[in-house]
Design an enzyme around this catalytic site. Structure first.
Site, PDB file in Angstrom:
ATOM      1  N   GLU A  30      52.822  43.314   9.483  1.00  0.00           N
ATOM      2  CA  GLU A  30      52.907  44.706   9.012  1.00  0.00           C
ATOM      3  C   GLU A  30      51.620  45.165   8.327  1.00  0.00           C
ATOM      4  O   GLU A  30      51.593  46.237   7.710  1.00  0.00           O
ATOM      5  CB  GLU A  30      54.085  44.874   8.034  1.00  0.00           C
ATOM      6  CG  GLU A  30      55.462  44.602   8.612  1.00  0.00           C
ATOM      7  CD  GLU A  30      55.913  43.173   8.370  1.00  0.00           C
ATOM      8  OE1 GLU A  30      55.062  42.334   7.975  1.00  0.00           O
ATOM      9  OE2 GLU A  30      57.103  42.871   8.570  1.00  0.00           O
ATOM     10  N   LYS A  83      50.161  43.464   5.761  1.00  0.00           N
ATOM     11  CA  LYS A  83      50.329  43.192   4.336  1.00  0.00           C
ATOM     12  C   LYS A  83      49.004  42.799   3.687  1.00  0.00           C
ATOM     13  O   LYS A  83      48.756  43.125   2.526  1.00  0.00           O
ATOM     14  CB  LYS A  83      51.336  42.057   4.131  1.00  0.00           C
ATOM     15  CG  LYS A  83      52.726  42.385   4.621  1.00  0.00           C
ATOM     16  CD  LYS A  83      53.663  41.205   4.500  1.00  0.00           C
ATOM     17  CE  LYS A  83      53.411  40.065   5.453  1.00  0.00           C
ATOM     18  NZ  LYS A  83      53.658  40.337   6.868  1.00  0.00           N
ATOM     19  N   GLY A  93      48.845  35.181   9.683  1.00  0.00           N
ATOM     20  CA  GLY A  93      47.463  35.605   9.925  1.00  0.00           C
ATOM     21  C   GLY A  93      47.268  36.938   9.240  1.00  0.00           C
ATOM     22  O   GLY A  93      47.746  37.953   9.723  1.00  0.00           O
ATOM     23  N   GLN A 125      54.879  36.614   7.024  1.00  0.00           N
ATOM     24  CA  GLN A 125      55.895  37.022   8.018  1.00  0.00           C
ATOM     25  C   GLN A 125      56.635  38.259   7.484  1.00  0.00           C
ATOM     26  O   GLN A 125      56.075  38.972   6.665  1.00  0.00           O
ATOM     27  CB  GLN A 125      56.873  35.875   8.334  1.00  0.00           C
ATOM     28  CG  GLN A 125      56.250  34.724   9.120  1.00  0.00           C
ATOM     29  CD  GLN A 125      55.514  33.733   8.246  1.00  0.00           C
ATOM     30  OE1 GLN A 125      56.021  33.288   7.250  1.00  0.00           O
ATOM     31  NE2 GLN A 125      54.300  33.378   8.619  1.00  0.00           N
TER      32      GLN A 125
HETATM   33  P1  IMP Z   1      57.115  29.815  13.490  1.00  0.00           P
HETATM   34  O1  IMP Z   1      57.019  30.438  12.135  1.00  0.00           O
HETATM   35  O2  IMP Z   1      55.785  29.389  14.030  1.00  0.00           O
HETATM   36  O3  IMP Z   1      58.147  28.730  13.538  1.00  0.00           O
HETATM   37  O4  IMP Z   1      57.637  30.934  14.525  1.00  0.00           O
HETATM   38  C1  IMP Z   1      58.963  31.477  14.461  1.00  0.00           C
HETATM   39  C2  IMP Z   1      58.959  32.946  14.872  1.00  0.00           C
HETATM   40  O5  IMP Z   1      58.307  33.687  13.846  1.00  0.00           O
HETATM   41  C3  IMP Z   1      58.219  33.251  16.160  1.00  0.00           C
HETATM   42  O6  IMP Z   1      58.863  34.334  16.800  1.00  0.00           O
HETATM   43  C4  IMP Z   1      56.857  33.684  15.687  1.00  0.00           C
HETATM   44  O7  IMP Z   1      56.214  34.522  16.618  1.00  0.00           O
HETATM   45  C5  IMP Z   1      57.224  34.421  14.418  1.00  0.00           C
HETATM   46  N1  IMP Z   1      56.136  34.415  13.422  1.00  0.00           N
HETATM   47  C6  IMP Z   1      55.735  33.392  12.661  1.00  0.00           C
HETATM   48  N2  IMP Z   1      54.732  33.761  11.866  1.00  0.00           N
HETATM   49  C7  IMP Z   1      54.500  35.042  12.119  1.00  0.00           C
HETATM   50  C8  IMP Z   1      53.595  36.002  11.588  1.00  0.00           C
HETATM   51  O8  IMP Z   1      52.788  35.735  10.676  1.00  0.00           O
HETATM   52  N3  IMP Z   1      53.660  37.246  12.113  1.00  0.00           N
HETATM   53  C9  IMP Z   1      54.557  37.585  13.074  1.00  0.00           C
HETATM   54  N4  IMP Z   1      55.427  36.738  13.584  1.00  0.00           N
HETATM   55  C10 IMP Z   1      55.407  35.471  13.123  1.00  0.00           C
END
Ligand code: IMP
Length: 427
Positions: free
Chosen positions: A14, A16, A40, A227
């Site tokens: 978003e 942030k 990121g 996230q």
């Molecule tokens: P994980 O956190 O790598 O286990 O991913 C789980 C889900 O969260 C996936 O759909 C990722 O694309 C999403 N996700 C994880 N980190 C981010 C983020 O920083 N931005 C957007 N989506 C995220």
């Protein structure tokens, strides 16, 4: 007034980082408290773009202490790359960065497990993780017996611990394709992580006590969520979520600062919606408008480079996360991206199996069945990237903001009209 939080209200990304960077000068300490290298956060200052994964966006502001808290899962190699890249660009790190000795370490086996699990699900059912080892590392944290924390790197039994964990992992994960340069040789991994430990030594400490002291001393603290609330492991679109409490509910547990010290929560949302990875997304646009938003918003993942799925603003979802994260105000980002569309839509309710619904469903299958009910507004078809006051925005853009505030039930405090620090409307 020690604690303010910045929390994502959608599925992450978003912007942030921009808001945190903007607010940082008003704070003494910035804290990341969950997630890890899956995040990121991009900050643009003049002609410089910084991409941060573990380190709080406050690091770009000299004199601010940046804490990577207990609830973070840290990948030491990525963290050191981040530190080195900031040092090369003249950013002060020593004295400005603290890493929790309780934070859990992401090891190569977590990354291999993450890849293996994510590709083993049925078609359309894979979470589409970032393959950064986040889920397996949090899994081991909760499972306890195979987990290693940053503070463990400095203990005399670190070598034995590594050997024990690797032996068990090899047995449990026989058949998993590691595809990793260092394989799972205890000696190599011990040497590698001992090297990281030495380089990280100046930063590792008990951040929980540090933050509790800071609260008592009335120091101003900004908490930077990673996230977004819809990816919260307990309250998000499970199982298509991340493995931490990425809503406002995670701040206290991840940092060690009790919720009673948090006095303001700012919810961050884009003027539209994006999602990376799998899972239902009721307002997704699989047409030319979605493609246009992706290109204008440069909607490609900061961490993985994956194209983000794009769609209209979902007020049902954001009203839910605004309440869940207990937000006081909204920061609405990327308003400039919608500038040239002939019309804009806001989802105001869902139709699920013939029934009109205003509540965000708790089961993913119901969300999958949800048909968005839209309110359509004329677009403003005018560049807003140079507006610095709300009064300078076209009428259509102001009406759009007012309607979002009304539907979500919270006032809009900040409007972002471009990536730069100064492309922000504060009044
Ligand atoms: P994980 O956190 O790598 O286990 O991913 C789980 C889900 O969260 C996936 O759909 C990722 O694309 C999403 N996700 C994880 N980190 C981010 C983020 O920083 N931005 C957007 N989506 C995220």
């Amino acid at each position: 007034m020690p604690g303010t939080c910045v929390i994502g209200l959608q599925w992450g990304d978003e912007a942030k980082g921009k808001l945190v960077d903007l607010l940082t000068s008003q704070f003494e300490i910035v804290v990341r408290y969950q997630g890890g290298a899956n995040a990121g956060h991009t900050v643009v200052i003049g002609d410089q773009t910084y991409k941060l994964h573990h380190i709080p966006s406050g690091i770009l502001n000299p004199g601010v202490i940046n804490v990577v808290g207990t609830g973070v899962v840290a990948n030491p190699a990525t963290l050191l790359k981040e530190i080195d890249s900031l040092l090369q660009r003249g950013i002060q790190i020593q004295g400005n960065l603290l890493l929790s000795d309780r934070a859990h370490i992401v090891f190569p086996w977590h990354i291999a497990e993450d890849r293996a699990m994510d590709s083993s699900t049925a078609d359309g059912e894979n979470i589409g993780t970032t393959h950064r080892g986040i889920g397996p590392c949090y899994g081991d944290k909760v499972g306890r017996s195979h987990a290693i924390r940053l503070g463990d790197l400095y203990r005399p039994d670190f070598r034995q611990k590594i050997e024990r964990v690797i032996t068990i992992k090899q047995e449990l994960l026989a058949g998993v394709d590691w595809s990793l340069p260092n394989d799972l040789d205890p000696q190599t991994i011990h040497a590698e992580f001992s090297g990281y430990a030495e380089r990280l030594r100046p930063y590792v400490c008990d951040t929980t006590s540090y933050l509790l002291d800071a609260v008592e001393a009335q120091r101003k603290i900004l908490f930077e969520g990673a996230q977004g609330s819809l990816l919260d492991v307990d309250h998000g679109t499970y199982p298509f979520v991340t493995s931490s409490n990425s809503s406002g509910l995670g701040v206290a547990a991840g940092s060690g600062v009790p919720g009673r010290w948090i006095t303001k929560v700012i919810g961050v949302a884009k003027a539209y919606t994006t999602r990376v990875g799998g899972g239902p997304f009721p307002t997704e646009l699989s047409d030319a408008t979605g493609q246009r938003i992706r290109e204008l918003g440069k909607e490609y993942g900061t961490t993985t480079g994956r194209p983000r799925r794009c769609g209209w603003f979902d007020a049902v979802a954001v009203r839910y996360t605004a309440r869940l994260s207990g937000i006081d105000t909204i920061s609405l980002m990327m308003m400039d991206v919608l500038s040239h569309l002939p019309e804009v839509k806001i989802c105001t309710s869902y139709e699920i199996n013939g029934e009109r619904v205003n509540r965000f469903p708790s089961h993913v299958d119901d969300l999958r069945a949800a048909q968005p009910v839209y309110e359509t507004m004329p677009g403003w078809q005018q560049d807003v990237s140079k507006a610095r006051r709300r009064a300078e925005l076209p009428d259509g853009a102001r009406r759009y903001l007012d309607r979002i505030a009304e539907l979500v039930g919270r006032p809009i405090e900040f409007v972002s009209v471009g990536p730069d620090r100064d492309q922000t409307i504060l009044d």
